[in-house]
Design a protein around this motif. Structure first.
Motif, PDB file in Angstrom:
ATOM      1  N   UNK A  54       4.366  11.512   2.256  1.00 43.73           N
ATOM      2  CA  UNK A  54       3.115  11.634   1.188  1.00 43.73           C
ATOM      3  C   UNK A  54       3.500  10.923   0.001  1.00 43.73           C
ATOM      4  N   UNK A  55       4.869  10.823  -0.235  1.00 43.46           N
ATOM      5  CA  UNK A  55       5.318  10.376  -1.547  1.00 43.46           C
ATOM      6  C   UNK A  55       5.093   8.716  -1.412  1.00 43.46           C
ATOM      7  N   UNK A  56       5.562   8.272  -0.079  1.00 44.09           N
ATOM      8  CA  UNK A  56       5.376   6.835   0.027  1.00 44.09           C
ATOM      9  C   UNK A  56       3.928   6.242  -0.073  1.00 44.09           C
ATOM     10  N   UNK A  57       2.949   7.073   0.434  1.00 45.91           N
ATOM     11  CA  UNK A  57       1.490   6.921   0.238  1.00 45.91           C
ATOM     12  C   UNK A  57       1.013   6.813  -1.278  1.00 45.91           C
ATOM     13  N   UNK A  58       1.634   7.700  -1.926  1.00 39.32           N
ATOM     14  CA  UNK A  58       1.309   7.727  -3.256  1.00 39.32           C
ATOM     15  C   UNK A  58       1.534   6.495  -4.135  1.00 39.32           C
ATOM     16  N   UNK A  59       2.972   5.980  -3.801  1.00 35.76           N
ATOM     17  CA  UNK A  59       3.647   4.763  -4.354  1.00 35.76           C
ATOM     18  C   UNK A  59       2.603   3.447  -3.690  1.00 35.76           C
ATOM     19  N   UNK A  60       2.253   3.527  -2.685  1.00 34.93           N
ATOM     20  CA  UNK A  60       1.636   2.388  -2.072  1.00 34.93           C
ATOM     21  C   UNK A  60       0.157   2.305  -2.665  1.00 34.93           C
ATOM     22  N   UNK A  61      -0.487   3.594  -3.060  1.00 31.52           N
ATOM     23  CA  UNK A  61      -1.690   3.547  -3.712  1.00 31.52           C
ATOM     24  C   UNK A  61      -1.470   2.945  -5.173  1.00 31.52           C
ATOM     25  N   UNK A  62      -0.438   3.334  -5.803  1.00 31.76           N
ATOM     26  CA  UNK A  62      -0.327   2.849  -7.225  1.00 31.76           C
ATOM     27  C   UNK A  62      -0.074   1.368  -7.249  1.00 31.76           C
ATOM     28  N   UNK A  63       0.549   0.832  -6.073  1.00 32.02           N
ATOM     29  CA  UNK A  63       0.810  -0.716  -5.931  1.00 32.02           C
ATOM     30  C   UNK A  63      -0.359  -1.391  -5.791  1.00 32.02           C
ATOM     31  N   UNK A  64      -1.633  -0.833  -4.746  1.00 25.37           N
ATOM     32  CA  UNK A  64      -2.539  -1.502  -4.441  1.00 25.37           C
ATOM     33  C   UNK A  64      -3.640  -1.352  -5.957  1.00 25.37           C
ATOM     34  N   UNK A  65      -3.379  -0.373  -6.517  1.00 25.28           N
ATOM     35  CA  UNK A  65      -4.472  -0.231  -7.854  1.00 25.28           C
ATOM     36  C   UNK A  65      -3.843  -1.321  -9.010  1.00 25.28           C
ATOM     37  N   UNK A  66      -2.457  -1.239  -8.958  1.00 24.77           N
ATOM     38  CA  UNK A  66      -1.817  -2.238  -9.830  1.00 24.77           C
ATOM     39  C   UNK A  66      -2.146  -3.758  -9.775  1.00 24.77           C
ATOM     40  N   UNK A  67      -1.960  -4.125  -8.499  1.00 24.15           N
ATOM     41  CA  UNK A  67      -2.292  -5.460  -7.845  1.00 24.15           C
ATOM     42  C   UNK A  67      -3.572  -5.911  -8.273  1.00 24.15           C
ATOM     43  N   UNK A  68      -4.543  -4.760  -8.027  1.00 21.52           N
ATOM     44  CA  UNK A  68      -6.083  -5.194  -8.438  1.00 21.52           C
ATOM     45  C   UNK A  68      -6.292  -5.536  -9.631  1.00 21.52           C
ATOM     46  N   UNK A 136      -1.175  10.112   5.281  1.00 21.45           N
ATOM     47  CA  UNK A 136      -0.569   8.968   5.274  1.00 21.45           C
ATOM     48  C   UNK A 136      -0.889   8.003   6.134  1.00 21.45           C
ATOM     49  N   UNK A 137      -2.178   7.998   6.800  1.00 17.81           N
ATOM     50  CA  UNK A 137      -2.419   7.193   7.781  1.00 17.81           C
ATOM     51  C   UNK A 137      -3.929   6.246   7.261  1.00 17.81           C
TER      52      UNK A 137
END
Length: 153
Positions: A54-68, A136-137
């Motif tokens: 769950x924590x990793x998913x949140x961090x991944x979402x932050x990276x996706x949004x920041x990259x965009x 997470x998926x």
């Protein structure tokens, strides 16, 4: 103790020895986020593998949004850095569901809950059934959009 957290720690050591700057800094950031989640409540807890995902998913979402956001702002160098970090995080997440798999899960949930004729009022009921299956998926926004689409149709 979380096996995934142990794997992150071991991989951090390997990345440091290999002088892999992106991987080591990303893993440090992930371990810090996990530690913050562990001590965030009233008393410290040990996160399970599901909680760590769950924590990793949140961090991944932050990276996706920041990259965009960086790409939209013309800051390609920063967008590339965020995408590189996202690539490292995705190595530790379960395989992501395809659009067809998400559609299938949502269709089954709508049938299970008998929400077909209820429209948007049934959104919470359907999401309650779908969420544990996709945690997470799959991106929550994509799942919610599919639930809306099926309930509206």
């Amino acid at each position: 103790m979380s096996a995934l957290k142990d794997r992150l720690r071991a991989d951090l050591t390997t990345a440091i020895k290999a002088r892999d700057e992106v991987r080591s800094s990303t893993l440090r950031m992930l371990l810090a986020a996990i530690t913050n989640a562990e001590v965030a409540g009233k008393s410290p807890v040990q996160l399970s593998d599901d909680d760590v995902i769950g924590v990793l998913s949140t961090e991944a979402k932050k990276r996706r949004e920041a990259a965009t956001a960086f790409a939209d702002g013309g800051r390609d160098e920063m967008a590339a850095k965020e995408r590189a970090e996202l690539g490292v995080i995705e190595d530790y997440l379960p395989a992501q569901l395809s659009a067809e798999e998400i559609t299938e899960i949502v269709t089954r949930a709508v049938e299970e809950t008998g929400a077909a004729g209820e429209g948007m009022r049934a959104m919470g009921k359907v999401m309650g059934v779908v969420q544990p299956q996709v945690k997470g998926k799959a991106d929550g926004g994509v799942v919610a959009a599919e639930v809306r689409r099926q309930l509206a149709g």
